[in-house]
Design a protein around this motif. Sequence first.
Motif, PDB file in Angstrom:
ATOM      1  N   ALA A  50       1.014  -0.936   0.188  1.00 32.26           N
ATOM      2  CA  ALA A  50       0.382   0.112   0.028  1.00 32.26           C
ATOM      3  C   ALA A  50       1.266   1.035   0.147  1.00 32.26           C
ATOM      4  CB  ALA A  50      -0.812  -0.345   1.273  1.00 32.26           C
ATOM      5  N   THR A  51       0.526   1.910  -0.671  1.00 28.69           N
ATOM      6  CA  THR A  51       1.106   3.542  -0.422  1.00 28.69           C
ATOM      7  C   THR A  51       0.806   4.282   1.106  1.00 28.69           C
ATOM      8  OG1 THR A  51       0.271   4.218  -2.009  1.00 28.69           O
ATOM      9  CG2 THR A  51       0.940   5.766  -0.729  1.00 28.69           C
ATOM     10  N   LEU A  52       1.756   4.510   2.578  1.00 31.71           N
ATOM     11  CA  LEU A  52       2.180   4.774   3.100  1.00 31.71           C
ATOM     12  C   LEU A  52       1.555   5.807   3.127  1.00 31.71           C
ATOM     13  CD1 LEU A  52       4.974   2.925   5.210  1.00 31.71           C
ATOM     14  CD2 LEU A  52       2.616   2.103   4.646  1.00 31.71           C
ATOM     15  N   LEU A  53       0.593   6.741   4.263  1.00 31.61           N
ATOM     16  CA  LEU A  53       0.650   8.135   3.875  1.00 31.61           C
ATOM     17  C   LEU A  53       0.796   8.946   5.392  1.00 31.61           C
ATOM     18  CD1 LEU A  53      -3.069   7.758   2.955  1.00 31.61           C
ATOM     19  CD2 LEU A  53      -0.951   8.433   1.517  1.00 31.61           C
ATOM     20  N   PRO A  54       1.274  10.384   5.490  1.00 33.49           N
ATOM     21  CA  PRO A  54       1.717  10.564   6.773  1.00 33.49           C
ATOM     22  C   PRO A  54       0.798  10.883   8.244  1.00 33.49           C
ATOM     23  CG  PRO A  54       2.228  12.201   4.947  1.00 33.49           C
ATOM     24  CD  PRO A  54       1.906  11.282   4.233  1.00 33.49           C
ATOM     25  N   GLY A  55       1.120  10.169   9.322  1.00 36.38           N
ATOM     26  CA  GLY A  55       0.397   9.827   9.961  1.00 36.38           C
ATOM     27  C   GLY A  55      -0.026   8.880  10.378  1.00 36.38           C
ATOM     28  N   ASP A  56      -0.142   7.648   9.576  1.00 30.12           N
ATOM     29  CA  ASP A  56      -0.196   6.780   9.288  1.00 30.12           C
ATOM     30  C   ASP A  56       0.933   6.014  10.829  1.00 30.12           C
ATOM     31  OD1 ASP A  56      -1.873   6.621   7.346  1.00 30.12           O
ATOM     32  OD2 ASP A  56      -1.012   5.782   6.107  1.00 30.12           O
ATOM     33  N   LEU A  57       0.069   4.438  11.312  1.00 29.15           N
ATOM     34  CA  LEU A  57       0.660   4.338  12.237  1.00 29.15           C
ATOM     35  C   LEU A  57       1.103   2.661  11.349  1.00 29.15           C
ATOM     36  CD1 LEU A  57      -1.342   4.483  15.416  1.00 29.15           C
ATOM     37  CD2 LEU A  57       1.026   5.466  15.453  1.00 29.15           C
ATOM     38  N   VAL A  58       2.397   2.301  12.188  1.00 27.53           N
ATOM     39  CA  VAL A  58       2.654   1.180  11.556  1.00 27.53           C
ATOM     40  C   VAL A  58       2.988   0.584  12.751  1.00 27.53           C
ATOM     41  CG1 VAL A  58       4.183  -0.393  10.463  1.00 27.53           C
ATOM     42  CG2 VAL A  58       3.795   1.686   9.045  1.00 27.53           C
ATOM     43  N   LEU A  59       2.121  -0.741  13.583  1.00 33.07           N
ATOM     44  CA  LEU A  59       2.368  -1.435  15.101  1.00 33.07           C
ATOM     45  C   LEU A  59       3.040  -2.290  14.067  1.00 33.07           C
ATOM     46  CD1 LEU A  59      -0.148  -0.433  15.478  1.00 33.07           C
ATOM     47  CD2 LEU A  59      -0.822  -1.422  16.785  1.00 33.07           C
ATOM     48  N   THR A  60       3.940  -2.541  15.260  1.00 34.35           N
ATOM     49  CA  THR A  60       5.365  -3.887  15.018  1.00 34.35           C
ATOM     50  C   THR A  60       4.929  -5.005  15.220  1.00 34.35           C
ATOM     51  OG1 THR A  60       7.364  -2.469  16.116  1.00 34.35           O
ATOM     52  CG2 THR A  60       6.857  -1.972  14.060  1.00 34.35           C
ATOM     53  N   GLY A  61       4.484  -5.142  16.638  1.00 30.49           N
ATOM     54  CA  GLY A  61       4.028  -6.701  16.901  1.00 30.49           C
ATOM     55  C   GLY A  61       4.290  -6.481  18.096  1.00 30.49           C
ATOM     56  N   SER A  62       3.989  -7.299  18.914  1.00 30.65           N
ATOM     57  CA  SER A  62       3.615  -7.224  20.658  1.00 30.65           C
ATOM     58  C   SER A  62       4.562  -8.421  20.873  1.00 30.65           C
ATOM     59  CB  SER A  62       2.621  -8.544  21.078  1.00 30.65           C
ATOM     60  OG  SER A  62       2.130  -7.318  22.348  1.00 30.65           O
ATOM     61  N   PRO A  63       5.765  -8.361  22.141  1.00 35.03           N
ATOM     62  CA  PRO A  63       6.418  -9.721  22.993  1.00 35.03           C
ATOM     63  C   PRO A  63       5.025 -10.379  24.011  1.00 35.03           C
ATOM     64  CG  PRO A  63       6.064  -6.990  24.023  1.00 35.03           C
ATOM     65  CD  PRO A  63       5.454  -6.900  23.022  1.00 35.03           C
ATOM     66  N   ALA A  64       6.227 -11.436  24.247  1.00 34.51           N
ATOM     67  CA  ALA A  64       5.758 -12.687  25.034  1.00 34.51           C
ATOM     68  C   ALA A  64       5.026 -11.785  26.258  1.00 34.51           C
ATOM     69  CB  ALA A  64       6.905 -13.700  25.310  1.00 34.51           C
ATOM     70  N   GLY A  65       4.203 -12.186  26.905  1.00 35.17           N
ATOM     71  CA  GLY A  65       3.583 -11.709  28.089  1.00 35.17           C
ATOM     72  C   GLY A  65       2.291 -11.635  28.104  1.00 35.17           C
ATOM     73  N   ASN A  66       1.488 -12.076  26.878  1.00 30.02           N
ATOM     74  CA  ASN A  66       0.120 -11.872  26.755  1.00 30.02           C
ATOM     75  C   ASN A  66      -0.982 -12.726  27.486  1.00 30.02           C
ATOM     76  OD1 ASN A  66       1.110 -11.747  23.659  1.00 30.02           O
ATOM     77  ND2 ASN A  66       0.012  -9.656  24.630  1.00 30.02           N
ATOM     78  N   GLY A  67      -1.795 -12.371  28.046  1.00 27.16           N
ATOM     79  CA  GLY A  67      -2.743 -13.047  29.399  1.00 27.16           C
ATOM     80  C   GLY A  67      -3.428 -13.862  28.930  1.00 27.16           C
ATOM     81  N   LEU A  68      -3.289 -14.387  27.565  1.00 30.85           N
ATOM     82  CA  LEU A  68      -3.551 -15.558  27.473  1.00 30.85           C
ATOM     83  C   LEU A  68      -3.268 -16.828  27.541  1.00 30.85           C
ATOM     84  CD1 LEU A  68      -6.407 -17.213  26.043  1.00 30.85           C
ATOM     85  CD2 LEU A  68      -5.733 -17.049  24.208  1.00 30.85           C
ATOM     86  N   PRO A  69      -1.814 -17.213  27.162  1.00 32.33           N
ATOM     87  CA  PRO A  69      -0.894 -17.894  28.026  1.00 32.33           C
ATOM     88  C   PRO A  69      -0.913 -18.869  29.352  1.00 32.33           C
ATOM     89  CG  PRO A  69       0.221 -16.884  26.314  1.00 32.33           C
ATOM     90  CD  PRO A  69      -0.945 -16.197  26.692  1.00 32.33           C
ATOM     91  N   ARG A  70      -0.855 -17.147  30.070  1.00 35.25           N
ATOM     92  CA  ARG A  70      -1.472 -17.307  31.482  1.00 35.25           C
ATOM     93  C   ARG A  70      -2.858 -17.302  32.045  1.00 35.25           C
ATOM     94  NH1 ARG A  70       3.083 -14.049  33.672  1.00 35.25           N
ATOM     95  NH2 ARG A  70       4.353 -12.661  32.069  1.00 35.25           N
TER      96      ARG A  70
END
Length: 326
Positions: A279-299
């Motif tokens: 896609a074409t990235l536009l100024p102000g867009d957010l690019v989230l880069t993933g979440s590390p371990a430690g989420n609630g479901l595995p706990r």
Amino acid sequence: MLATVPTTIDHAGSWALARLSADGRPFPALVSGDRALDLSASSALGQPSSTRQLLDRWDDALPVLDELAGSSDGWQPLAGLTVLAPVEPRQVFQAGANYRTHVIDIAVAHADGSDGRTVEQVRADAAAEMDTRLEHPPYVFQGLPSAICGAYDDVVLPSDGKQPDWELELAAVIGRRARRVSPEDALDVVAGWTIVNDLTLRERIFRKDAPALGADWLAAKNSPTFLPTGPVVVPRAAVPDPGDLRLTLRLNGEVMQDESTKDMLFDVAHVIAHCSSVATLLPGDLVLTGSPAGNGLPRGRLLRAGDRMDSTITGLGAQANRCVDE
């Protein structure tokens, strides 16, 4: 609202970009510790009414912001102002399964033993799969800007949701229109960095009525307030290397996530480059880069009303969000 009037925001560099409100009027601002500077009256910036207007011409605005940050005129105490989400993106890109330990933990959490594999085998298979994934592009989907809320706003747990979970993430804020940028040049299109908690309703990721269609990210990710964002955008020059930042999320004071961006499968530049190849990235867009371990479901511990999440990323300030029932 939980804490819309912080007295100070700790961040890297001499200033950060914010979106604040006074008496219901939102305005773009510079923040420097416990001070704020309203930018909406700046003739040098064209009297911008939003941070997006600044990001739309970021290369021109940046030296002016540096100059204003060094002035002594017009600053006011941050206390008493409401801190809003610092950006209003047109597009939100979300990288999935991009931390090695996280992928392994999620694989174990979803394993039901029906295939005869032990926990150790599931972990080994997940690790081997990640090596294979490096031969292919990052896995990225899109979210809705309407899910965004502020860094100190309440998170509303949907009345029909069963497994609300947290996912702290580093987000790149785009500062230049970009199409097919290379990984080597990808960080050049970044205006700065911010914190995002990319909440998920785990039970809605995979639909039992249509398993062949894959993940239903629309339903799993986009409830209102499920993207706490901010409190500020820290300019890229203040955090030039996103490859070793610490992400820490506490639930009611207990550390749940505590990992470095070193654990990413695909680094930030490769995620941005991939998004720009699709896609074409536009100024102000957010690019989230993933979440590390430690989420609630595995706990076996998911969010419920009354919980408080406190989140930090090195140099980018802190979030504090309380969970409330819809």
